[in-house]
Design a protein around this motif. Structure first.
Motif, mmCIF file in Angstrom:
data_model
loop_
_atom_site.group_PDB
_atom_site.id
_atom_site.type_symbol
_atom_site.label_atom_id
_atom_site.label_comp_id
_atom_site.label_asym_id
_atom_site.label_seq_id
_atom_site.Cartn_x
_atom_site.Cartn_y
_atom_site.Cartn_z
ATOM 1 N N UNK A 31 3.137 7.369 -12.981
ATOM 2 C CA UNK A 31 2.063 6.488 -12.520
ATOM 3 C C UNK A 31 2.217 6.196 -11.032
ATOM 4 N N UNK A 32 3.461 6.038 -10.567
ATOM 5 C CA UNK A 32 3.655 5.773 -9.143
ATOM 6 C C UNK A 32 3.161 6.938 -8.297
ATOM 7 N N UNK A 33 3.481 8.163 -8.694
ATOM 8 C CA UNK A 33 3.029 9.311 -7.916
ATOM 9 C C UNK A 33 1.502 9.419 -7.924
ATOM 10 N N UNK A 34 0.890 9.165 -9.078
ATOM 11 C CA UNK A 34 -0.574 9.189 -9.145
ATOM 12 C C UNK A 34 -1.167 8.059 -8.301
ATOM 13 N N UNK A 35 -0.514 6.900 -8.298
ATOM 14 C CA UNK A 35 -0.980 5.761 -7.516
ATOM 15 C C UNK A 35 -0.943 6.073 -6.023
ATOM 16 N N UNK A 36 0.156 6.668 -5.556
ATOM 17 C CA UNK A 36 0.274 6.999 -4.141
ATOM 18 C C UNK A 36 -0.788 8.020 -3.744
ATOM 19 N N UNK A 37 -0.995 9.039 -4.559
ATOM 20 C CA UNK A 37 -2.013 10.042 -4.253
ATOM 21 C C UNK A 37 -3.409 9.427 -4.221
ATOM 22 N N UNK A 38 -3.687 8.510 -5.148
ATOM 23 C CA UNK A 38 -4.989 7.849 -5.160
ATOM 24 C C UNK A 38 -5.155 6.954 -3.932
ATOM 25 N N UNK A 39 -4.084 6.283 -3.537
ATOM 26 C CA UNK A 39 -4.146 5.441 -2.342
ATOM 27 C C UNK A 39 -4.487 6.275 -1.109
ATOM 28 N N UNK A 40 -3.873 7.442 -0.980
ATOM 29 C CA UNK A 40 -4.167 8.309 0.153
ATOM 30 C C UNK A 40 -5.626 8.741 0.144
ATOM 31 N N UNK A 41 -6.134 9.061 -1.049
ATOM 32 C CA UNK A 41 -7.515 9.525 -1.158
ATOM 33 C C UNK A 41 -8.506 8.394 -0.874
ATOM 34 N N UNK A 42 -8.255 7.220 -1.413
ATOM 35 C CA UNK A 42 -9.191 6.111 -1.230
ATOM 36 C C UNK A 42 -9.155 5.565 0.198
ATOM 37 N N UNK A 43 -7.967 5.484 0.784
ATOM 38 C CA UNK A 43 -7.875 4.962 2.146
ATOM 39 C C UNK A 43 -8.486 5.950 3.137
ATOM 40 N N UNK A 44 -8.325 7.236 2.860
ATOM 41 C CA UNK A 44 -8.979 8.307 3.632
ATOM 42 C C UNK A 44 -8.696 8.218 5.125
ATOM 43 N N UNK A 45 -7.451 7.940 5.467
ATOM 44 C CA UNK A 45 -7.081 7.909 6.880
ATOM 45 C C UNK A 45 -7.035 9.329 7.433
ATOM 46 N N UNK A 46 -7.583 9.524 8.612
ATOM 47 C CA UNK A 46 -7.553 10.842 9.245
ATOM 48 C C UNK A 46 -6.371 10.885 10.201
ATOM 49 N N UNK A 47 -5.849 12.078 10.482
ATOM 50 C CA UNK A 47 -4.692 12.183 11.381
ATOM 51 C C UNK A 47 -4.914 11.429 12.689
ATOM 52 N N UNK A 48 -3.907 10.656 13.062
ATOM 53 C CA UNK A 48 -3.968 9.897 14.303
ATOM 54 C C UNK A 48 -4.423 8.469 14.137
#
Length: 444
Positions: free
Chosen positions: A283-300
């Motif tokens: 669940x933690x790994x899925x949570x981290x991946x979902x956080x990256x997708x939802x936050x959608x930060x672009x490089x920089x």
């Protein structure tokens, strides 16, 4: 928020505990307690399901609500199932084994939706599919309690429901398989030691690189006990530590390499014996991946990660190209996070600030593009006005307490923010814990 009742030490419930009622359950609240609204005040019932009629023993009376425990099910719900653990009736670890994981999550989602509607006025939420993993064999870290008051009856296990009494266990199906395998011989060994009264508690951890056993001791153990513990650790390939004082550890068996885990497969983070770690790996790994997708930060982009711990979100964000500022209130964890960044070849700006202190909050960065926060159960009420003033493109809020999340989110919604998406995360199946992730933005 309704708190799970815990009887004070040495205090009998008296007349309150003797009160019995026959009640019908209307719904579940977000912790899995049954709710009877036909009785005034409302009664929250541990062990009750919607549609059931129960005999209930009242355990606590407040002016606004009562709390009770189901003692007999008169008309069971079709959703009621048999608990899979033989200790479920006594052990306080898993409160909701009488309903399936999926059914319980559906009730929790409905309860969280009602809570947010009351707090924020939002009537329609963009619910995403919940994150869930296995219902059993998921817990990679646990703390065992010890009651050695009676030498002939040493108890090793978990706290009982509504009590600080220790329930002896013979198995724990929610532990990972390696921990389940080592548990019976460990319990047998502990009961054979001469110095059991010098043991405070036992922590077990199934890390990526080792099985770790840590014993908190209040006084030095006899030499023969140390020898037996060392032999047990060698026989079971365990890293064995003694915590001789708060956060002071003595290595008894194994090497000096810390325990490690991966928030995403490409990264490895080390944790100390008392560092916080999400106990559910999948669940933690899925949570981290979902956080990256939802936050959608672009490089920089500059991302502010609040309550960052040892870098569970910070390092995956940095690996994706974001410029991350991680803030944590525990200095030892800030150092650990910095070491983790270095070990993974990254540069992350980790800072130690007490996020509950007003003066410390004034030292937060003033220009960030996005914010992620993962506070403790108390939430982050004092931070909401500051986050609003920062005007980030998005705020990702990871919460382990829907009540404080609803309170905090209401402050942002009042200032024009909206909840774009929200979803539950079943980090602790069968328990009263409800964790969620929500993304908020402010229309430009």
């Amino acid at each position: 928020m309704v708190q799970i009742y815990k009887a004070p030490k040495g205090k009998k419930q008296g007349a309150v505990g003797a009160t019995k009622l026959t009640l019908s359950i209307d719904e579940l609240e977000h912790g899995g307690l049954g709710v009877c609204r036909s009785h005034q005040p409302v009664v929250f019932v541990e062990g009750g399901l919607p549609g059931e009629q129960l005999d209930v023993r009242i355990s606590e009376k407040k002016s606004r609500y009562w709390q009770g425990i189901a003692v007999k099910v008169l008309s069971p719900s079709a959703q009621r199932i048999a608990p899979f653990c033989p200790h479920s009736r006594e052990c306080g670890g898993c409160q909701n084994q009488h309903i399936s994981q999926v059914d319980l999550l559906a009730h929790k989602q409905n309860a969280v939706g009602q809570l947010l509607q009351r707090q924020t006025g939002i009537t329609s939420l963009n619910w995403q599919s919940p994150i869930l993993g296995p219902a059993q064999g998921y817990r990679r870290k646990a703390r065992l309690a010890i009651d050695a008051q009676k030498k002939a009856e040493v108890k090793v296990g978990f706290r009982a429901k509504g009590s600080d009494q220790v329930v002896s266990i013979s198995q724990c199906p929610i532990l990972t398989e390696p921990l389940q395998a080592v548990l019976p011989p460990l319990l047998h060994l502990i009961k054979q030691l001469r110095g059991t009264k010098q043991l405070g508690h036992i922590s077990v951890l199934d890390a990526d690189n080792q099985l770790q056993l840590c014993l908190r001791i209040t006084r030095a153990l006899p030499a023969e006990d140390i020898a037996r513990l060392r032999q047990f650790a060698e026989d079971n390939t365990l890293r064995l530590l003694l915590e001789t004082a708060p956060n002071r550890f003595e290595l008894v068996c194994g090497d000096n390499q810390d325990a490690c885990y991966s928030p995403v497969p490409e990264l490895s983070l080390s944790v100390g014996p008392n560092d916080f770690i999400q106990v559910n790996q999948s669940v933690n790994q899925a949570m981290v991946n979902q956080a990256l997708a939802w936050l959608a930060a672009v490089p920089g982009e500059r991302v502010l990660d609040l309550f960052c711990g040892v870098g569970n979100f910070s390092l995956p964000l940095a690996r994706a190209g974001a410029s991350v500022i991680g803030v944590e209130g525990v200095e030892a964890m800030v150092k650990r996070a910095s070491d983790n960044a270095s070990a993974n070849g990254m540069q992350v700006d980790f800072r130690c600030l007490d996020l509950s202190d007003f003066d410390a909050l004034s030292r937060l960065p003033t220009e960030v593009d996005r914010v992620l926060l993962d506070p403790a159960r108390a939430g982050a009420q004092a931070l909401m006005p500051i986050l609003h003033k920062l005007k980030p493109k998005g705020i990702l809020y990871v919460s382990c307490n829907p009540a404080t999340f609803a309170r905090d989110a209401a402050m942002l919604v009042e200032k024009g923010w909206q909840i774009d998406k929200i979803g539950l995360m079943d980090m602790f199946p069968q328990t009263a814990h409800t964790e969620l992730m929500a993304h908020l933005s402010r229309p430009q």
